[in-house]
Design a protein around this motif. Structure first.
Motif, PDB file in Angstrom:
ATOM      1  N   GLU A 102      43.761  19.874  29.540  1.00  0.00           N
ATOM      2  CA  GLU A 102      43.025  18.852  30.323  1.00  0.00           C
ATOM      3  C   GLU A 102      43.871  17.724  31.020  1.00  0.00           C
ATOM      4  OE1 GLU A 102      39.041  16.079  30.102  1.00  0.00           O
ATOM      5  OE2 GLU A 102      39.609  17.022  28.307  1.00  0.00           O
ATOM      6  N   LEU A 103      44.938  17.220  30.157  1.00  0.00           N
ATOM      7  CA  LEU A 103      45.668  16.273  30.661  1.00  0.00           C
ATOM      8  C   LEU A 103      46.367  16.733  31.743  1.00  0.00           C
ATOM      9  CD1 LEU A 103      46.749  14.327  27.488  1.00  0.00           C
ATOM     10  CD2 LEU A 103      45.347  13.407  29.331  1.00  0.00           C
ATOM     11  N   ASP A 104      46.989  17.967  31.572  1.00  0.00           N
ATOM     12  CA  ASP A 104      47.842  18.745  32.529  1.00  0.00           C
ATOM     13  C   ASP A 104      47.173  18.830  33.926  1.00  0.00           C
ATOM     14  OD1 ASP A 104      50.045  18.986  30.876  1.00  0.00           O
ATOM     15  OD2 ASP A 104      49.516  20.773  30.163  1.00  0.00           O
ATOM     16  N   ALA A 105      45.650  19.514  33.869  1.00  0.00           N
ATOM     17  CA  ALA A 105      44.990  19.492  35.002  1.00  0.00           C
ATOM     18  C   ALA A 105      44.789  18.199  35.555  1.00  0.00           C
ATOM     19  CB  ALA A 105      43.739  20.376  34.420  1.00  0.00           C
ATOM     20  N   ILE A 106      44.437  17.345  35.038  1.00  0.00           N
ATOM     21  CA  ILE A 106      44.449  15.901  35.669  1.00  0.00           C
ATOM     22  C   ILE A 106      45.340  15.487  36.357  1.00  0.00           C
ATOM     23  CG2 ILE A 106      43.828  13.557  35.194  1.00  0.00           C
ATOM     24  CD1 ILE A 106      41.924  14.412  32.818  1.00  0.00           C
ATOM     25  N   SER A 148      34.540  16.213  28.268  1.00  0.00           N
ATOM     26  CA  SER A 148      35.917  15.661  28.035  1.00  0.00           C
ATOM     27  C   SER A 148      36.024  15.251  26.564  1.00  0.00           C
ATOM     28  CB  SER A 148      36.498  14.662  28.847  1.00  0.00           C
ATOM     29  OG  SER A 148      37.781  14.146  28.657  1.00  0.00           O
ATOM     30  N   ALA A 149      37.476  16.004  26.249  1.00  0.00           N
ATOM     31  CA  ALA A 149      37.871  15.887  24.820  1.00  0.00           C
ATOM     32  C   ALA A 149      38.749  14.646  24.620  1.00  0.00           C
ATOM     33  CB  ALA A 149      38.539  16.900  24.162  1.00  0.00           C
ATOM     34  N   LEU A 150      39.162  13.949  25.661  1.00  0.00           N
ATOM     35  CA  LEU A 150      40.131  13.001  25.719  1.00  0.00           C
ATOM     36  C   LEU A 150      39.549  11.723  24.989  1.00  0.00           C
ATOM     37  CD1 LEU A 150      41.484  13.197  29.274  1.00  0.00           C
ATOM     38  CD2 LEU A 150      42.338  14.320  27.392  1.00  0.00           C
ATOM     39  N   PRO A 151      40.491  10.922  24.241  1.00  0.00           N
ATOM     40  CA  PRO A 151      40.063   9.540  23.781  1.00  0.00           C
ATOM     41  C   PRO A 151      39.699   8.668  24.962  1.00  0.00           C
ATOM     42  CG  PRO A 151      42.394   9.872  23.557  1.00  0.00           C
ATOM     43  CD  PRO A 151      41.982  11.366  24.094  1.00  0.00           C
ATOM     44  N   GLU A 152      38.783   7.740  24.692  1.00  0.00           N
ATOM     45  CA  GLU A 152      38.369   6.589  25.318  1.00  0.00           C
ATOM     46  C   GLU A 152      39.215   6.013  26.179  1.00  0.00           C
ATOM     47  OE1 GLU A 152      35.137   4.105  24.089  1.00  0.00           O
ATOM     48  OE2 GLU A 152      33.758   5.487  23.319  1.00  0.00           O
ATOM     49  N   GLU A 153      40.168   5.561  25.396  1.00  0.00           N
ATOM     50  CA  GLU A 153      41.282   4.779  26.281  1.00  0.00           C
ATOM     51  C   GLU A 153      41.954   5.475  27.287  1.00  0.00           C
ATOM     52  OE1 GLU A 153      43.265   5.982  22.197  1.00  0.00           O
ATOM     53  OE2 GLU A 153      41.172   5.047  22.982  1.00  0.00           O
ATOM     54  N   GLY A 208       5.270  33.340  14.834  1.00  0.00           N
ATOM     55  CA  GLY A 208       5.188  33.588  13.285  1.00  0.00           C
ATOM     56  C   GLY A 208       6.692  33.640  12.662  1.00  0.00           C
ATOM     57  N   HIS A 209       7.631  33.078  13.211  1.00  0.00           N
ATOM     58  CA  HIS A 209       8.995  33.154  12.670  1.00  0.00           C
ATOM     59  C   HIS A 209       8.970  31.873  11.725  1.00  0.00           C
ATOM     60  CE1 HIS A 209      10.742  36.213  15.196  1.00  0.00           C
ATOM     61  NE2 HIS A 209       9.920  35.824  16.162  1.00  0.00           N
ATOM     62  N   ARG A 210       9.659  32.035  10.774  1.00  0.00           N
ATOM     63  CA  ARG A 210       9.895  30.998   9.728  1.00  0.00           C
ATOM     64  C   ARG A 210      11.293  30.661   9.354  1.00  0.00           C
ATOM     65  NH1 ARG A 210       5.919  30.071  11.808  1.00  0.00           N
ATOM     66  NH2 ARG A 210       3.815  29.759  10.861  1.00  0.00           N
ATOM     67  N   ARG A 211      12.201  31.818   9.497  1.00  0.00           N
ATOM     68  CA  ARG A 211      13.553  31.759   9.146  1.00  0.00           C
ATOM     69  C   ARG A 211      14.347  32.029   9.991  1.00  0.00           C
ATOM     70  NH1 ARG A 211      16.570  31.579   4.338  1.00  0.00           N
ATOM     71  NH2 ARG A 211      18.601  32.566   4.638  1.00  0.00           N
ATOM     72  N   CYS A 212      15.197  31.129  10.570  1.00  0.00           N
ATOM     73  CA  CYS A 212      16.016  31.120  11.787  1.00  0.00           C
ATOM     74  C   CYS A 212      17.438  30.783  11.674  1.00  0.00           C
ATOM     75  CB  CYS A 212      15.371  29.939  13.243  1.00  0.00           C
ATOM     76  SG  CYS A 212      13.606  30.456  13.314  1.00  0.00           S
ATOM     77  N   ALA A 213      18.375  31.298  12.358  1.00  0.00           N
ATOM     78  CA  ALA A 213      19.797  31.343  12.309  1.00  0.00           C
ATOM     79  C   ALA A 213      20.331  30.581  13.469  1.00  0.00           C
ATOM     80  CB  ALA A 213      20.644  32.682  12.321  1.00  0.00           C
ATOM     81  N   LEU A 214      20.930  29.660  13.480  1.00  0.00           N
ATOM     82  CA  LEU A 214      21.663  28.649  14.516  1.00  0.00           C
ATOM     83  C   LEU A 214      23.116  29.324  14.654  1.00  0.00           C
ATOM     84  CD1 LEU A 214      21.736  26.451  16.675  1.00  0.00           C
ATOM     85  CD2 LEU A 214      22.032  24.932  14.542  1.00  0.00           C
ATOM     86  N   ILE A 215      23.767  29.775  15.422  1.00  0.00           N
ATOM     87  CA  ILE A 215      24.896  29.901  15.894  1.00  0.00           C
ATOM     88  C   ILE A 215      25.516  28.885  16.328  1.00  0.00           C
ATOM     89  CG2 ILE A 215      26.669  31.534  16.807  1.00  0.00           C
ATOM     90  CD1 ILE A 215      24.602  33.759  16.971  1.00  0.00           C
ATOM     91  N   ASP A 216      26.525  28.086  15.703  1.00  0.00           N
ATOM     92  CA  ASP A 216      26.903  26.623  16.006  1.00  0.00           C
ATOM     93  C   ASP A 216      28.315  26.849  16.420  1.00  0.00           C
ATOM     94  OD1 ASP A 216      28.016  24.259  16.055  1.00  0.00           O
ATOM     95  OD2 ASP A 216      27.597  23.588  14.135  1.00  0.00           O
ATOM     96  N   ALA A 217      28.540  26.477  17.876  1.00  0.00           N
ATOM     97  CA  ALA A 217      29.797  26.426  18.363  1.00  0.00           C
ATOM     98  C   ALA A 217      30.131  24.914  19.260  1.00  0.00           C
ATOM     99  CB  ALA A 217      30.078  27.561  19.719  1.00  0.00           C
ATOM    100  N   SER A 218      29.636  24.203  18.401  1.00  0.00           N
ATOM    101  CA  SER A 218      29.775  22.450  19.031  1.00  0.00           C
ATOM    102  C   SER A 218      31.433  22.454  19.002  1.00  0.00           C
ATOM    103  CB  SER A 218      28.945  21.824  18.111  1.00  0.00           C
ATOM    104  OG  SER A 218      27.757  21.942  18.354  1.00  0.00           O
ATOM    105  N   ARG A 219      31.801  21.588  19.600  1.00  0.00           N
ATOM    106  CA  ARG A 219      33.195  21.002  19.395  1.00  0.00           C
ATOM    107  C   ARG A 219      33.357  20.052  18.496  1.00  0.00           C
ATOM    108  NH1 ARG A 219      35.477  18.451  24.901  1.00  0.00           N
ATOM    109  NH2 ARG A 219      35.637  20.485  25.453  1.00  0.00           N
TER     110      ARG A 219
END
Length: 328
Positions: free
Chosen positions: A105-109, A124-129, A172-183
């Motif tokens: 990301e830094l290279d692209a910027i 963006s994954a960059l720090p606030e500063e 009628g669903h009571r049991r669900c799976a969550l596929i987590d791909a959060s950063r």
């Protein structure tokens, strides 16, 4: 009252010109001094004066957009919509893919910042500063990232995810799976688990994984042996990976397992069965992003703004009634 450059300089123990260069010409300041200036600025809430942007080259009539993954079908329609709006207003548009990596990301910027009049950064994954330093040199708008002093656009998935949970519960669903791909550090999908649990659903969390097709393939095998009758995937790409693997395993969608994606990309409507998905409207997103970016570029806005766009569920063939226990 807004923090001034003099206050930052005094707190760091340097001149105001050094503080200014830390934001506008960071290569001219010793790294340890620059980092200290950025750190103190963030602590005090200092926002660099937009006049510092006058140090940049003249207008280019070009806008830049940096996204995490161009292979994700979520992004091309957004870029196309933004490009159309920009063209109508006399701008061309550049896009860069940072492959979901901070260094890229830094290279692209660095590669395009001096070629554009403004930048749009997705998740963006960059720090606030670091983002403050970029905003001091180039008009900047963030998507799905909030930094005080920088205009941002947030996609609120709450309504669409709640509608998905309500639909699954009604079926009628009571049991669900969550596929987590959060950063890492954002944990967006854990909020979805809370929404589902608030509706009376039991949630099995899988991951976190990378937000890719292969993650859905892997997670589907776990779902097939875990007893869940419904799946909420991080995005459509992950959901399509799960759909392919369910088919390979002989798990019927939706007869055995209902499946919901997020983004409502073109692929959601053309796969078999068509995918139920939480819709993010690319036209609405592009319109809001273009407005914010042009405000930043032209200085029309009195101050940075935060804009929120909502979502809704689009129900298709991949969701159906929960199977009877004897069929599982």
């Amino acid at each position: 009252m807004a923090v001034t450059i003099n206050e930052v300089a005094k707190a760091v123990g340097v001149s105001t010109s050094t503080v200014s260069r830390a934001f506008t010409a960071p290569d001219q300041v010793r790294p340890e001094t620059r980092e200290r200036v950025l750190e103190v600025s963030a602590e005090l809430g200092y926002v660099p004066n937009p006049s510092a942007r006058s140090l940049r080259a003249g207008a280019t009539a070009t806008l830049g957009m940096i996204i995490p993954d161009l292979a994700n079908p979520f992004y091309p329609p957004i870029f196309k919509a933004l490009q159309q709006r920009a063209r109508h207003l006399g701008y061309t548009t550049l896009v860069a893919d940072c492959d979901d990596r901070e260094s890229a990301e830094l290279d692209a910027i660095a590669a395009i910042a001096n070629r554009v009049d403004g930048l749009l950064l997705f998740a963006s994954a960059l720090p606030e500063e670091r983002l403050r330093a970029i905003a001091a040199q180039t008009p900047l708008v963030l998507v799905n990232r909030d930094v005080p002093g920088i205009s941002s656009l947030r996609i609120d998935l709450t309504a669409g995810v709640r509608q998905a949970g309500e639909l699954l519960y009604a079926l009628g669903h009571r049991r669900c799976a969550l596929i987590d791909a959060s950063r890492p550090g954002y944990e967006r999908d854990k909020l979805f688990a809370e929404i589902f649990r608030g509706l009376g659903l039991t949630v099995v969390e899988l991951g976190p994984y990378e937000p890719r097709f292969e993650s859905g393939v892997h997670a589907a095998t776990l779902v097939a042996t875990g007893g869940a009758t419904a799946v909420l995937a991080h995005n459509d790409l992950v959901a399509l990976g799960a759909l392919q693997q369910f088919t390979a395993l002989g798990v019927r969608v939706p007869a055995d397992v209902s499946l919901v994606g997020i983004d409502d990309t073109l692929l959601a409507s053309v796969c078999t069965p068509a995918l139920t998905s939480v819709r993010i409207d690319p036209e609405e997103l592009a319109a809001a992003a273009a407005e914010l970016l042009l405000e930043a570029v032209t200085g029309r806005g009195d101050s940075p703004r935060q804009v929120v766009i909502g979502t809704r569920l689009v129900s298709r063939a991949s969701t159906g009634p929960a199977p009877a226990p004897t069929n599982r």
